[in-house]
Design an enzyme around this catalytic site. Structure first.
Site, short mmCIF file in Angstrom:
data_model
loop_
_atom_site.label_atom_id
_atom_site.label_comp_id
_atom_site.label_asym_id
_atom_site.label_seq_id
_atom_site.Cartn_x
_atom_site.Cartn_y
_atom_site.Cartn_z
N CYS A 1 -16.03 100.32 14.26
CA CYS A 1 -16.66 100.82 15.48
C CYS A 1 -17.59 99.77 16.09
CB CYS A 1 -17.44 102.09 15.19
SG CYS A 1 -16.42 103.46 14.60
N GLU A 2 -18.28 99.04 15.23
CA GLU A 2 -19.13 97.95 15.71
C GLU A 2 -18.29 96.88 16.40
OE1 GLU A 2 -22.33 94.63 14.04
OE2 GLU A 2 -21.38 96.04 12.66
#
Length: 207
Positions: free
Chosen positions: A97-98
């Site tokens: 997600c980062e």
């Protein structure tokens, strides 16, 4: 010969510098998609997607989200007149997600200025704000679906087992119509952000 070597070295250096802004983590990029409201996989386990299946050609549902920067309640319909690029992630505090959010913030800088880049997750607004500051990604908008998961349910993107959002990208045109969807089959893979960026550029160019 020395002149040619110098030119090649200069080009190589320029390419290296230009790529420094984008994190390179070796995460698999998936070009495939499943339908909202069906199933995705996490670590080999199938998980059901709850909610109403959204499709291209439909208007984005009118659901309430919280703007992490202001804590205001917002609706995606409020952004009529702009192309919206929605990068949807399960939780911004995870590696993939980062990476996806870095791509939105860094590679997405090449999109036209009036394309709104938005990260949507079920993280609290406070967690989203902290992430934005820590990652130096404050030039994109963060919307939280943390209350009832109404965005996830209205799009068919709420993962039953996790109660988080599936990993997806949605691009919405200036009239609020969904024109592109990719729901990543394996939550551990990245979406094809470049294809979605291309779609957003094309929609922004439409009169």
């Amino acid at each position: 010969m020395k002149h040619i070597i110098f030119i090649l070295a200069t080009i190589s250096l320029a390419l290296a510098v230009s790529s420094c802004g984008v994190k390179q983590s070796g995460v698999t990029v998936d070009s495939h998609s499943v339908l909202p409201g069906t199933e995705v996989v996490r670590k080999g386990k199938s998980m059901t997607l709850l909610g109403n299946r959204i499709e291209t050609g439909q208007r984005i549902p009118a659901t309430e989200l919280i703007d992490a920067a202001t804590m205001d309640r917002v609706n995606l319909e409020d952004y009529a007149g702009n192309v919206l690029f929605l990068s949807i992630v399960p939780s911004i505090d995870t590696k993939v997600c980062e990476e996806q959010t870095h791509l939105l913030g860094e590679r997405g800088d090449m999109l036209p200025a009036d394309v709104k880049r938005i990260t949507v997750s079920r993280d609290t607004p406070f967690a989203q704000t902290r992430f934005a500051v820590d990652a130096n990604l404050t030039d994109i908008q963060y919307l939280s679906d943390y209350k009832e998961g109404s965005f996830g349910l209205s799009t068919g993107l709420l993962v039953d087992d996790l109660r988080l959002l599936a990993r997806a990208v949605i691009v919405i045109d200036k009239d609020g119509i969904v024109r592109y969807i990719q729901v990543v089959p394996d939550i551990g893979h990245l979406p094809d952000m470049e294809r979605a960026f291309s779609t957003a550029r094309e929609l922004d160019a439409e009169k």
